[in-house]
Design a protein around this motif. Structure first.
Motif, PDB file in Angstrom:
ATOM      1  N   LEU A 143       0.833  -1.182   0.137  1.00 26.52           N
ATOM      2  CA  LEU A 143       0.220   0.055  -0.052  1.00 26.52           C
ATOM      3  C   LEU A 143       0.836   1.207  -0.034  1.00 26.52           C
ATOM      4  CD1 LEU A 143      -2.863   1.009   0.118  1.00 26.52           C
ATOM      5  CD2 LEU A 143      -2.784   1.175   2.888  1.00 26.52           C
ATOM      6  N   LEU A 144       0.732   2.236  -0.990  1.00 25.90           N
ATOM      7  CA  LEU A 144       1.319   3.690  -1.036  1.00 25.90           C
ATOM      8  C   LEU A 144       0.267   4.634  -0.812  1.00 25.90           C
ATOM      9  CD1 LEU A 144       2.758   1.219  -3.430  1.00 25.90           C
ATOM     10  CD2 LEU A 144       4.214   3.208  -2.983  1.00 25.90           C
ATOM     11  N   ASN A 145       0.958   5.797  -0.762  1.00 23.06           N
ATOM     12  CA  ASN A 145       0.231   6.878  -0.924  1.00 23.06           C
ATOM     13  C   ASN A 145      -0.342   7.395  -2.207  1.00 23.06           C
ATOM     14  OD1 ASN A 145      -0.535   9.962  -1.089  1.00 23.06           O
ATOM     15  ND2 ASN A 145       1.046  10.345   0.511  1.00 23.06           N
ATOM     16  N   ASN A 146      -1.470   7.896  -2.442  1.00 26.64           N
ATOM     17  CA  ASN A 146      -2.007   8.034  -3.864  1.00 26.64           C
ATOM     18  C   ASN A 146      -1.641   9.441  -4.364  1.00 26.64           C
ATOM     19  OD1 ASN A 146      -3.603   9.795  -2.522  1.00 26.64           O
ATOM     20  ND2 ASN A 146      -5.575   8.771  -2.877  1.00 26.64           N
ATOM     21  N   ASP A 147      -1.103  10.427  -3.522  1.00 28.97           N
ATOM     22  CA  ASP A 147      -0.628  11.602  -4.081  1.00 28.97           C
ATOM     23  C   ASP A 147       0.712  11.231  -5.156  1.00 28.97           C
ATOM     24  OD1 ASP A 147       0.289  14.572  -4.341  1.00 28.97           O
ATOM     25  OD2 ASP A 147       1.946  13.522  -3.223  1.00 28.97           O
ATOM     26  N   VAL A 149       3.193  12.750  -6.408  1.00 27.53           N
ATOM     27  CA  VAL A 149       4.472  12.971  -6.151  1.00 27.53           C
ATOM     28  C   VAL A 149       5.300  11.950  -4.855  1.00 27.53           C
ATOM     29  CG1 VAL A 149       6.026  14.843  -5.004  1.00 27.53           C
ATOM     30  CG2 VAL A 149       4.377  15.492  -6.815  1.00 27.53           C
ATOM     31  N   ASN A 150       4.343  11.791  -3.892  1.00 28.80           N
ATOM     32  CA  ASN A 150       4.781  11.271  -2.855  1.00 28.80           C
ATOM     33  C   ASN A 150       4.493   9.609  -3.334  1.00 28.80           C
ATOM     34  OD1 ASN A 150       5.673  12.947  -0.749  1.00 28.80           O
ATOM     35  ND2 ASN A 150       3.476  13.368  -0.781  1.00 28.80           N
ATOM     36  N   GLN A 151       3.758   9.066  -4.154  1.00 28.36           N
ATOM     37  CA  GLN A 151       3.685   7.653  -4.603  1.00 28.36           C
ATOM     38  C   GLN A 151       5.029   7.548  -5.358  1.00 28.36           C
ATOM     39  OE1 GLN A 151       1.086   5.434  -7.831  1.00 28.36           O
ATOM     40  NE2 GLN A 151       0.045   5.978  -5.974  1.00 28.36           N
ATOM     41  N   ILE A 152       5.662   8.403  -6.126  1.00 22.74           N
ATOM     42  CA  ILE A 152       7.008   8.164  -6.697  1.00 22.74           C
ATOM     43  C   ILE A 152       8.078   7.816  -5.610  1.00 22.74           C
ATOM     44  CG2 ILE A 152       8.692   8.977  -8.137  1.00 22.74           C
ATOM     45  CD1 ILE A 152       6.823   7.750  -9.703  1.00 22.74           C
ATOM     46  N   ARG A 153       7.869   8.930  -4.754  1.00 19.37           N
ATOM     47  CA  ARG A 153       9.030   8.819  -3.674  1.00 19.37           C
ATOM     48  C   ARG A 153       8.972   7.330  -2.927  1.00 19.37           C
ATOM     49  NH1 ARG A 153       8.177  13.420   0.713  1.00 19.37           N
ATOM     50  NH2 ARG A 153       9.900  12.267   1.478  1.00 19.37           N
ATOM     51  N   GLY A 154       7.632   7.116  -2.784  1.00 16.03           N
ATOM     52  CA  GLY A 154       7.613   5.727  -1.843  1.00 16.03           C
ATOM     53  C   GLY A 154       8.079   4.564  -2.982  1.00 16.03           C
ATOM     54  N   MET A 155       7.774   4.702  -4.159  1.00 15.12           N
ATOM     55  CA  MET A 155       8.128   3.541  -4.979  1.00 15.12           C
ATOM     56  C   MET A 155       9.563   3.552  -5.128  1.00 15.12           C
ATOM     57  SD  MET A 155       5.152   3.920  -7.952  1.00 15.12           S
ATOM     58  CE  MET A 155       5.722   2.714  -9.131  1.00 15.12           C
ATOM     59  N   ARG A 156      10.570   4.900  -5.195  1.00 15.72           N
ATOM     60  CA  ARG A 156      11.857   4.610  -5.233  1.00 15.72           C
ATOM     61  C   ARG A 156      12.233   4.155  -4.092  1.00 15.72           C
ATOM     62  NH1 ARG A 156      13.094   6.734  -9.679  1.00 15.72           N
ATOM     63  NH2 ARG A 156      12.339   8.373 -10.779  1.00 15.72           N
ATOM     64  N   GLU A 160      15.064   1.189  -3.917  1.00 15.08           N
ATOM     65  CA  GLU A 160      16.198   1.022  -3.036  1.00 15.08           C
ATOM     66  C   GLU A 160      16.288  -0.095  -2.267  1.00 15.08           C
ATOM     67  OE1 GLU A 160      16.451   4.653  -1.132  1.00 15.08           O
ATOM     68  OE2 GLU A 160      16.662   5.825  -2.989  1.00 15.08           O
ATOM     69  N   ALA A 161      15.208  -0.756  -1.932  1.00 18.96           N
ATOM     70  CA  ALA A 161      15.053  -1.774  -0.939  1.00 18.96           C
ATOM     71  C   ALA A 161      15.072  -3.164  -1.824  1.00 18.96           C
ATOM     72  CB  ALA A 161      13.929  -1.674  -0.176  1.00 18.96           C
ATOM     73  N   GLY A 162      14.958  -2.958  -3.088  1.00 19.12           N
ATOM     74  CA  GLY A 162      14.989  -4.236  -4.102  1.00 19.12           C
ATOM     75  C   GLY A 162      13.874  -4.871  -4.341  1.00 19.12           C
ATOM     76  N   LEU A 163      12.792  -4.227  -3.891  1.00 18.70           N
ATOM     77  CA  LEU A 163      11.432  -4.628  -4.304  1.00 18.70           C
ATOM     78  C   LEU A 163      10.741  -4.259  -5.607  1.00 18.70           C
ATOM     79  CD1 LEU A 163       9.768  -4.286  -0.732  1.00 18.70           C
ATOM     80  CD2 LEU A 163      10.894  -6.266  -1.797  1.00 18.70           C
ATOM     81  N   LEU A 164      11.342  -3.307  -6.124  1.00 15.65           N
ATOM     82  CA  LEU A 164      10.858  -2.646  -7.435  1.00 15.65           C
ATOM     83  C   LEU A 164      12.112  -2.311  -8.239  1.00 15.65           C
ATOM     84  CD1 LEU A 164       7.925  -0.471  -6.729  1.00 15.65           C
ATOM     85  CD2 LEU A 164       7.744  -2.585  -7.643  1.00 15.65           C
ATOM     86  N   LYS A 165      12.251  -2.214  -9.562  1.00 19.14           N
ATOM     87  CA  LYS A 165      13.354  -2.019 -10.394  1.00 19.14           C
ATOM     88  C   LYS A 165      13.037  -0.915 -11.327  1.00 19.14           C
ATOM     89  CE  LYS A 165      15.450  -6.578  -9.973  1.00 19.14           C
ATOM     90  NZ  LYS A 165      15.977  -7.644 -10.733  1.00 19.14           N
ATOM     91  N   ASN A 166      14.051  -0.018 -11.599  1.00 20.70           N
ATOM     92  CA  ASN A 166      14.004   0.745 -12.821  1.00 20.70           C
ATOM     93  C   ASN A 166      12.625   1.716 -12.884  1.00 20.70           C
ATOM     94  OD1 ASN A 166      16.415  -0.393 -13.745  1.00 20.70           O
ATOM     95  ND2 ASN A 166      15.201  -1.901 -14.816  1.00 20.70           N
ATOM     96  N   ILE A 167      12.332   2.200 -11.691  1.00 17.69           N
ATOM     97  CA  ILE A 167      11.178   3.051 -11.757  1.00 17.69           C
ATOM     98  C   ILE A 167      11.489   4.420 -12.326  1.00 17.69           C
ATOM     99  CG2 ILE A 167       9.649   4.307 -10.152  1.00 17.69           C
ATOM    100  CD1 ILE A 167       9.431   1.416 -10.206  1.00 17.69           C
ATOM    101  N   ALA A 168      10.604   4.975 -13.281  1.00 17.35           N
ATOM    102  CA  ALA A 168      10.720   6.257 -14.052  1.00 17.35           C
ATOM    103  C   ALA A 168       9.891   7.279 -13.353  1.00 17.35           C
ATOM    104  CB  ALA A 168      10.471   6.030 -15.358  1.00 17.35           C
ATOM    105  N   ASP A 169      10.050   8.467 -13.438  1.00 21.14           N
ATOM    106  CA  ASP A 169       9.152   9.637 -12.946  1.00 21.14           C
ATOM    107  C   ASP A 169       7.814   9.512 -13.293  1.00 21.14           C
ATOM    108  OD1 ASP A 169      11.662  10.804 -11.864  1.00 21.14           O
ATOM    109  OD2 ASP A 169      12.098  12.097 -13.615  1.00 21.14           O
ATOM    110  N   VAL A 211       3.839   1.858   2.775  1.00 19.03           N
ATOM    111  CA  VAL A 211       4.778   2.927   2.628  1.00 19.03           C
ATOM    112  C   VAL A 211       4.417   4.198   3.243  1.00 19.03           C
ATOM    113  CG1 VAL A 211       6.444   4.262   1.206  1.00 19.03           C
ATOM    114  CG2 VAL A 211       5.909   1.677   0.647  1.00 19.03           C
ATOM    115  N   ILE A 212       4.771   4.826   4.068  1.00 22.42           N
ATOM    116  CA  ILE A 212       3.932   5.663   5.067  1.00 22.42           C
ATOM    117  C   ILE A 212       4.907   7.025   4.924  1.00 22.42           C
ATOM    118  CG2 ILE A 212       3.218   6.159   7.289  1.00 22.42           C
ATOM    119  CD1 ILE A 212       2.647   3.225   7.480  1.00 22.42           C
ATOM    120  N   ASN A 213       4.253   8.149   5.037  1.00 20.16           N
ATOM    121  CA  ASN A 213       5.128   9.411   5.155  1.00 20.16           C
ATOM    122  C   ASN A 213       5.138   9.649   6.577  1.00 20.16           C
ATOM    123  OD1 ASN A 213       2.887   9.648   2.792  1.00 20.16           O
ATOM    124  ND2 ASN A 213       3.881  11.628   2.706  1.00 20.16           N
TER     125      ASN A 213
END
Length: 282
Positions: A143-147, A149-156, A160-169, A211-213
């Motif tokens: 579960l991530l933030n639906n905003d 800007v912050n959703q991208i931050r969370g995905m990054r 970094e934790a190895g759970l996703l790869k090659n995330i784009a803006d 992923v929480i603010n």
């Protein structure tokens, strides 16, 4: 002075394009016009934690001597602080990052200026089911933030934790969930309003990772032992700052901007949030 407005976020997850947003330092000679014997009231909208806490610390300890009286209005959403600033209900607000403000200004036509970064609320990955990021299993619900800007931050942070790869803006939960290259574990990606993410995380057993603010981590009093990964505060471009209407750099705003970057405020941040959930950015 503290006021409380409990308001629900009405935003829907949508991919927005980001543009650069420059800062503007207040130029008014605050010392020449502010009178401690007759403080100037400045009405500032803020998120409850940590922004309103920081403003109230200034109001109670530094403001009167500086000639200002801060009327703090709390908001539980990320939309109304800017609409209230635009319509003149507020003199300034303190809740947002450069990327979020840039999006708001582009999409809604706001003409705002802002000061230097005060603090960072790092995005943090929590889990009750896994002790380490590498333990997260295929098909786990995240579960991530639906905003946007912050959703991208969370995905990054997940990247970094190895759970996703090659995330784009311009990625989102909608574009990444079925993408085997970017989501090799086939994680089920969901999103919700920022303030609802910790609520769902604590109450819904189907959520394996959230992923929480940072500010909502503090409010929800989450267990720090459940942290899998956290956004670094070093050279972080996501600092929160004071924002005001462009061209309205009043002496009170100039003085508040100065106080927000005082040694007293830095010490307050470091002592109050010594768990790293809020980090001074100056």
């Amino acid at each position: 002075m503290r006021k409380k407005l409990a308001l629900a976020i009405t935003g829907v997850a949508t991919a927005f394009a980001l543009t650069a947003c420059g800062s503007s330092e207040p130029t008014a000679d605050a010392a020449a016009t502010l009178d401690p014997a007759n403080p100037t009231v400045i009405k500032v909208g803020a998120s409850p934690v940590p922004q309103a806490d920081i403003l109230n610390f200034i109001d109670e300890n530094l403001a009167q001597e500086a000639g200002i009286d801060i009327d703090v209005v709390e908001y539980d959403d990320y939309v109304l602080p800017n609409t209230s600033l635009a319509d003149g209900s507020l003199d300034a607000n303190y809740f947002q990052t450069e990327a979020y403000l840039a999006t708001e200004m582009k999409e809604k036509g706001y003409e705002f200026a802002h000061g230097a970064g005060v603090h960072v609320e790092p995005m943090t990955v929590f889990s009750k089911k896994f002790d380490n990021a590498e333990d997260v299993t295929e098909g786990t619900t995240v579960l991530l933030n639906n905003d946007p800007v912050n959703q991208i931050r969370g995905m990054r942070v997940l990247e970094e934790a190895g759970l996703l790869k090659n995330i784009a803006d311009d990625d989102s939960v909608l574009t990444v969930e079925g993408d085997k290259e970017k989501n090799p574990l086939g994680l089920v990606l969901k999103d919700a309003n920022a303030e609802q993410v910790p609520q769902y995380y604590m109450s819904d057993d189907s959520i394996g990772v959230a992923v929480i603010n940072g500010n909502f981590i503090v409010q929800a009093k989450l267990n720090k032992d459940e942290i899998l990964a956290q956004e670094s505060g070093e050279n972080n471009p996501n600092a929160n700052f004071l924002t005001w209407r462009d061209g309205e750099e009043t002496p009170a705003i100039a003085k508040l901007e100065e106080l927000l970057h005082s040694d007293e405020v830095r010490d307050y941040i470091e002592k109050t949030w010594n768990d790293g959930s809020v980090i001074a950015a100056f």
